[in-house]
Design a protein around this motif. Structure first.
Motif, PDB file in Angstrom:
ATOM      1  N   ASP A  71      12.902  32.048  24.235  1.00 33.39           N
ATOM      2  CA  ASP A  71      13.647  31.672  23.035  1.00 33.39           C
ATOM      3  C   ASP A  71      14.366  30.338  23.236  1.00 33.39           C
ATOM      4  O   ASP A  71      15.078  29.860  22.361  1.00 33.39           O
ATOM      5  CB  ASP A  71      14.632  32.770  22.626  1.00 33.39           C
ATOM      6  CG  ASP A  71      15.663  33.083  23.697  1.00 33.39           C
ATOM      7  OD1 ASP A  71      15.612  32.465  24.786  1.00 33.39           O
ATOM      8  OD2 ASP A  71      16.513  33.942  23.462  1.00 33.39           O
ATOM      9  N   LYS A  72      14.140  29.727  24.419  1.00 31.51           N
ATOM     10  CA  LYS A  72      14.749  28.430  24.709  1.00 31.51           C
ATOM     11  C   LYS A  72      13.845  27.665  25.669  1.00 31.51           C
ATOM     12  O   LYS A  72      13.297  28.233  26.609  1.00 31.51           O
ATOM     13  CB  LYS A  72      16.131  28.629  25.331  1.00 31.51           C
ATOM     14  CG  LYS A  72      16.920  27.364  25.534  1.00 31.51           C
ATOM     15  CD  LYS A  72      18.303  27.704  26.087  1.00 31.51           C
ATOM     16  CE  LYS A  72      19.235  26.542  25.912  1.00 31.51           C
ATOM     17  NZ  LYS A  72      20.587  26.860  26.376  1.00 31.51           N
ATOM     18  N   LEU A  73      13.699  26.375  25.416  1.00 33.46           N
ATOM     19  CA  LEU A  73      12.960  25.488  26.306  1.00 33.46           C
ATOM     20  C   LEU A  73      13.897  24.364  26.710  1.00 33.46           C
ATOM     21  O   LEU A  73      14.521  23.730  25.857  1.00 33.46           O
ATOM     22  CB  LEU A  73      11.734  24.899  25.590  1.00 33.46           C
ATOM     23  CG  LEU A  73      11.011  23.746  26.295  1.00 33.46           C
ATOM     24  CD1 LEU A  73      10.460  24.190  27.645  1.00 33.46           C
ATOM     25  CD2 LEU A  73       9.904  23.199  25.422  1.00 33.46           C
ATOM     26  N   LYS A  74      14.010  24.153  28.018  1.00 36.18           N
ATOM     27  CA  LYS A  74      14.892  23.100  28.514  1.00 36.18           C
ATOM     28  C   LYS A  74      14.132  22.255  29.535  1.00 36.18           C
ATOM     29  O   LYS A  74      13.554  22.785  30.482  1.00 36.18           O
ATOM     30  CB  LYS A  74      16.146  23.696  29.143  1.00 36.18           C
ATOM     31  CG  LYS A  74      17.195  22.669  29.501  1.00 36.18           C
ATOM     32  CD  LYS A  74      18.492  23.350  29.908  1.00 36.18           C
ATOM     33  CE  LYS A  74      19.599  22.334  30.067  1.00 36.18           C
ATOM     34  NZ  LYS A  74      20.867  22.975  30.412  1.00 36.18           N
ATOM     35  N   ILE A  75      14.148  20.936  29.313  1.00 34.40           N
ATOM     36  CA  ILE A  75      13.500  19.986  30.212  1.00 34.40           C
ATOM     37  C   ILE A  75      14.559  18.976  30.645  1.00 34.40           C
ATOM     38  O   ILE A  75      15.141  18.289  29.811  1.00 34.40           O
ATOM     39  CB  ILE A  75      12.334  19.269  29.511  1.00 34.40           C
ATOM     40  CG1 ILE A  75      11.297  20.275  29.020  1.00 34.40           C
ATOM     41  CG2 ILE A  75      11.697  18.239  30.450  1.00 34.40           C
ATOM     42  CD1 ILE A  75      10.259  19.697  28.094  1.00 34.40           C
ATOM     43  N   GLU A  76      14.830  18.924  31.940  1.00 35.39           N
ATOM     44  CA  GLU A  76      15.822  17.992  32.491  1.00 35.39           C
ATOM     45  C   GLU A  76      15.115  17.042  33.453  1.00 35.39           C
ATOM     46  O   GLU A  76      14.520  17.482  34.429  1.00 35.39           O
ATOM     47  CB  GLU A  76      16.931  18.734  33.223  1.00 35.39           C
ATOM     48  CG  GLU A  76      17.771  19.608  32.321  1.00 35.39           C
ATOM     49  CD  GLU A  76      18.814  20.383  33.109  1.00 35.39           C
ATOM     50  OE1 GLU A  76      19.976  19.966  33.078  1.00 35.39           O
ATOM     51  OE2 GLU A  76      18.436  21.377  33.749  1.00 35.39           O
ATOM     52  N   SER A  77      15.198  15.764  33.164  1.00 34.84           N
ATOM     53  CA  SER A  77      14.564  14.747  33.990  1.00 34.84           C
ATOM     54  C   SER A  77      15.634  13.811  34.529  1.00 34.84           C
ATOM     55  O   SER A  77      16.551  13.424  33.814  1.00 34.84           O
ATOM     56  CB  SER A  77      13.561  13.957  33.143  1.00 34.84           C
ATOM     57  OG  SER A  77      13.049  12.871  33.877  1.00 34.84           O
ATOM     58  N   SER A  78      15.492  13.462  35.801  1.00 35.80           N
ATOM     59  CA  SER A  78      16.422  12.531  36.434  1.00 35.80           C
ATOM     60  C   SER A  78      15.609  11.521  37.237  1.00 35.80           C
ATOM     61  O   SER A  78      14.719  11.908  37.987  1.00 35.80           O
ATOM     62  CB  SER A  78      17.371  13.303  37.350  1.00 35.80           C
ATOM     63  OG  SER A  78      18.231  12.413  38.015  1.00 35.80           O
ATOM     64  N   LEU A  79      15.914  10.248  37.051  1.00 37.95           N
ATOM     65  CA  LEU A  79      15.187   9.180  37.734  1.00 37.95           C
ATOM     66  C   LEU A  79      16.145   8.128  38.221  1.00 37.95           C
ATOM     67  O   LEU A  79      17.136   7.843  37.553  1.00 37.95           O
ATOM     68  CB  LEU A  79      14.307   8.418  36.761  1.00 37.95           C
ATOM     69  CG  LEU A  79      12.986   8.738  36.208  1.00 37.95           C
ATOM     70  CD1 LEU A  79      12.330   7.414  35.843  1.00 37.95           C
ATOM     71  CD2 LEU A  79      12.090   9.522  37.009  1.00 37.95           C
ATOM     72  N   THR A  80      15.830   7.525  39.316  1.00 35.45           N
ATOM     73  CA  THR A  80      16.511   6.309  39.746  1.00 35.45           C
ATOM     74  C   THR A  80      15.427   5.276  39.994  1.00 35.45           C
ATOM     75  O   THR A  80      14.478   5.533  40.736  1.00 35.45           O
ATOM     76  CB  THR A  80      17.336   6.534  41.026  1.00 35.45           C
ATOM     77  OG1 THR A  80      18.290   7.570  40.792  1.00 35.45           O
ATOM     78  CG2 THR A  80      18.060   5.269  41.441  1.00 35.45           C
ATOM     79  N   VAL A  81      15.551   4.132  39.324  1.00 36.19           N
ATOM     80  CA  VAL A  81      14.555   3.070  39.485  1.00 36.19           C
ATOM     81  C   VAL A  81      15.235   1.809  39.981  1.00 36.19           C
ATOM     82  O   VAL A  81      16.411   1.569  39.726  1.00 36.19           O
ATOM     83  CB  VAL A  81      13.797   2.770  38.171  1.00 36.19           C
ATOM     84  CG1 VAL A  81      13.019   3.975  37.704  1.00 36.19           C
ATOM     85  CG2 VAL A  81      14.713   2.288  37.089  1.00 36.19           C
TER      86      VAL A  81
END
Length: 117
Positions: A71-81
């Motif tokens: 009942d929930k979709l969570k996408i967490e993205s973390s980047l260092t460039v």
């Protein structure tokens, strides 16, 4: 050189549990002579399977399949460039084709230019 940290969260909430189809995620910049990915992290819920691949333009693309309804979709993205300073060129020489207007682009390049119309 400058270091850039990018944190992005996408959350979808549903009234009932739903079957989630395949998701195609474009979360990383294309690395090159001026950009290097120093670190990256990805957290997704519910449970998932993932396959990374490169598209025809060299972009890193994640294909994600979910193994259970949610009942929930969570996408967490973390980047260092790391971004390096571009080399500034005073004036680029023009090809003979670029001297004429309107430009006539090759057929394969026209597809990429559609959003610019």
């Amino acid at each position: 050189m400058q270091r850039i940290k990018i944190d992005h969260t996408t959350t979808y909430s549903y009234h009932t549990r739903v079957e989630l189809g395949e998701h195609v995620l474009h979360l990383r910049p294309r690395e090159g002579h001026d950009i290097r990915i120093e670190s990256s992290g990805l957290q997704i819920s519910p449970a998932f399977n993932i396959r990374w691949q490169r598209d025809v333009y060299g972009n890193s693309v994640a294909h994600v399949w979910f193994s259970e309804p949610a009942d929930k979709l969570k996408i967490e993205s973390s980047l260092t460039v790391e971004q390096y300073e571009p080399v500034v060129v005073e004036r680029l020489p023009l090809t003979e084709e670029a001297e004429r207007f309107p430009f006539i682009y090759p057929t394969l390049e026209r597809i990429d230019l559609i959003p610019c119309q």
